[in-house]
Design an enzyme around this catalytic site. Structure first.
Site, PDB file in Angstrom:
ATOM      1  N   LYS A   1       2.764  -2.625  -5.593  1.00  0.00           N
ATOM      2  CA  LYS A   1       1.727  -2.951  -6.571  1.00  0.00           C
ATOM      3  C   LYS A   1       1.543  -4.456  -6.760  1.00  0.00           C
ATOM      4  CE  LYS A   1       1.978   1.499  -8.751  1.00  0.00           C
ATOM      5  NZ  LYS A   1       2.745   2.156  -7.664  1.00  0.00           N
TER       6      LYS A   1
HETATM    7  C1  LIG Z   1       2.298   3.370  -7.025  1.00  0.00           C
HETATM    8  C2  LIG Z   1       3.153   3.764  -5.891  1.00  0.00           C
HETATM    9  C3  LIG Z   1       2.724   4.725  -4.936  1.00  0.00           C
HETATM   10  C4  LIG Z   1       1.395   5.453  -5.055  1.00  0.00           C
HETATM   11  O1  LIG Z   1       0.278   4.629  -4.838  1.00  0.00           O
HETATM   12  P1  LIG Z   1      -1.181   5.121  -5.259  1.00  0.00           P
HETATM   13  O2  LIG Z   1      -2.059   3.962  -4.996  1.00  0.00           O
HETATM   14  O3  LIG Z   1      -1.081   5.442  -6.736  1.00  0.00           O
HETATM   15  O4  LIG Z   1      -1.499   6.312  -4.459  1.00  0.00           O
HETATM   16  C5  LIG Z   1       3.559   5.008  -3.884  1.00  0.00           C
HETATM   17  N1  LIG Z   1       4.776   4.431  -3.760  1.00  0.00           N
HETATM   18  C6  LIG Z   1       5.222   3.528  -4.651  1.00  0.00           C
HETATM   19  C7  LIG Z   1       6.578   2.953  -4.480  1.00  0.00           C
HETATM   20  C8  LIG Z   1       4.435   3.161  -5.747  1.00  0.00           C
HETATM   21  O5  LIG Z   1       4.918   2.264  -6.624  1.00  0.00           O
END
Ligand SMILES: *Cc1c(COP(=O)(O)O)cnc(C)c1O
Length: 481
Positions: free
Chosen positions: A106
């Protein structure tokens, strides 16, 4: 560029306003009226930052000086200058998205969002302070705190479930410095915290307040658009390594929760990048697998707690954007989302199902298989991955076995294995006793892979945010900030 809600074609805002509002007034998500023409070959020629600036300028043309914003977002904050490096693992290429300041994928988007939001406020002459409210099950909170820390005109408040995040995730948040940040534990689970945040938004609707509320979730196009870059970066690396020629199609396997990351891949494809199949990887919460295989979305099932908590989700918000992009029919989208809300289930018409299945494939793996994969990939390839990424490996394997499509495969890696040390240690046969810090040390002793410095130093940092409140006290807490 005109944006409108996925649920209504007649209400328009420009791209700066879409970033400011986050969610459209009718509950839909903002999407551009048309995908702009884009020189994807030129985009591939640039650095990661140049790619970002070019993509974001195309998708958010009402926000000026994009190159400068990108520089401010990323310069010196990531482990490598290309932001998201790739590694060859067996037949696949792993795109490491976790090399940012909080070791979460993120970071790429949440480093950029504050820049976009601040610039959008300037464009719109919006003078009021913004209050970012976020409920987190772990990773979003810290990445948002780091992104918004000391951004002028913005405050941020993060709620996390008391006892519901890992020791390291909690330490990441409660040690956060900055003059504009608040972090608070809520007695309850993640759903309680998230419901509390939604209730605060509802309670503030239409009221005159000294701030404008906003969210750091991927429902905001300003959080989604920065992720399109990943797909270009991986493609370019495959080109540089001679694994493909320009124009060859590449498949991508994406560990998925809220459908934000994988939707960014579809946007990359719509911008012209030769993306083959987008493979949606889930854990035992396999709502999306069922949906992509059958056309029926059914959230009427228990939410399971897995070893990949960031994918423990039953309602994937950004799927709504895909339904809109492939049908172009806002009335249909509004109807389906109404059904999801009222009945917990909907079925898309056959032509839409066919359109989805021509672009997306899906599979899932449970915790036991994720563990087996982490162990095997480490033993056979010497590559250590986290449990979320393991679901990507699983889905990629399932896809090749089911289709015989051997085009180059990129697996998106969404978290550092050091974020989930006990699960990873167990998978590779290590001793899982002790605190998470001891587990990190042991994982390092066994594998020799460096602990991300920001995680290593947590154990000695002072705790600055120790508030714990009842879930009924969240509104009061925010008003007193
Ligand atoms: C947020 C997250 C996801 C999922 O991503 P999306 O964009 O919500 O589909 C997958 N793996 C990790 C480690 C995350 O932090």
């Amino acid at each position: 560029m005109r944006y409108h809600s996925t649920r209504n074609k007649d209400h328009f805002v420009d791209s700066a306003q879409a970033v400011l509002e986050g969610l459209a007034p009718d509950g839909g998500l903002y999407m551009p009226e048309a995908i702009p023409g884009f020189d994807w070959k030129q985009c591939l020629a640039g650095s990661s930052q140049q790619m970002s600036a070019m993509i974001l300028s195309a998708l958010l043309p009402d926000i000026p000086d994009m190159e400068q914003l990108v520089q401010r977002a990323y310069d010196g904050k990531f482990e490598t200058e290309d932001l998201t490096p790739t590694v060859t693992v067996g037949d696949s290429t792993v795109l490491e998205l976790f090399r940012g300041p909080t070791s979460a994928f993120k970071d790429v988007a949440l480093s950029m969002l504050p820049q976009l939001l601040t610039a959008a406020k300037a464009v719109k002459g919006e003078k009021e302070d913004t209050l970012i409210l976020t409920a987190t099950s772990g990773d979003t909170g810290k990445a948002a705190l780091v992104g918004f820390r000391d951004v002028p005109g913005v405050r941020i408040c993060v709620f996390y479930p008391d006892g519901g995040v890992s020791q390291v995730q909690r330490a990441q948040m409660v040690t956060q410095e900055g003059s504009n940040v608040a972090v608070c534990a809520v007695k309850g689970n993640f759903d309680d915290a998230q419901t509390g945040v939604k209730n605060i938004f509802a309670a503030c609707q239409g009221k005159r307040l000294p701030f404008q509320l906003s969210s750091a979730n991927s429902i905001n196009i300003g959080r989604l658009a920065p992720q399109v870059m990943y797909y270009f970066r991986a493609y370019r690396n495959l080109l540089d390594e001679g694994k493909i020629r320009l124009g060859d199609k590449v498949n991508y396997a994406v560990p998925t929760g809220n459908f934000g990351d994988i939707l960014a891949g579809f946007l990359a494809k719509l911008l012209g990048l030769p993306v083959g199949m987008l493979i949606c990887a889930s854990n035992a919460n396999n709502v999306l697998t069922d949906f992509i295989r059958t056309g029926t979305y059914d959230r009427r099932r228990p939410l399971l707690k897995t070893t990949s908590p960031s994918m423990d989700i039953l309602v994937s918000s950004n799927l709504e954007r895909l339904l809109y992009l492939l049908s172009g029919d806002t009335e249909l989208v509004a109807e389906l989302m109404g059904k999801l809300n009222a009945e917990g289930v909907y079925t898309v018409p056959d032509p839409l199902k066919d359109a989805i299945q021509s672009q997306f494939w899906a599979s899932y793996c449970d915790d036991a298989r994720a563990s087996e994969i982490m162990g095997r990939v480490y033993k056979e390839q010497g590559y250590l991955c986290d449990p979320h990424t393991a679901s990507g490996f699983a889905a990629a394997q399932d896809y090749v076995a089911a289709t015989g499509d051997h085009r180059p495969m990129v697996i998106l890696s969404t978290a550092s294995p050091y974020k989930f040390p006990a699960t990873v240690l167990e998978a590779i046969g290590g001793d899982t006793s002790g605190s998470e810090y001891e587990q990190m040390d042991r994982l390092h002793e066994i594998t020799g892979i460096p602990v991300p410095p920001a995680l290593a130093k947590l154990r000695t940092m002072p705790e600055l945010h120790t508030d714990v409140i009842e879930k009924s006290a969240m509104l009061e807490y925010v008003m007193a900030l």
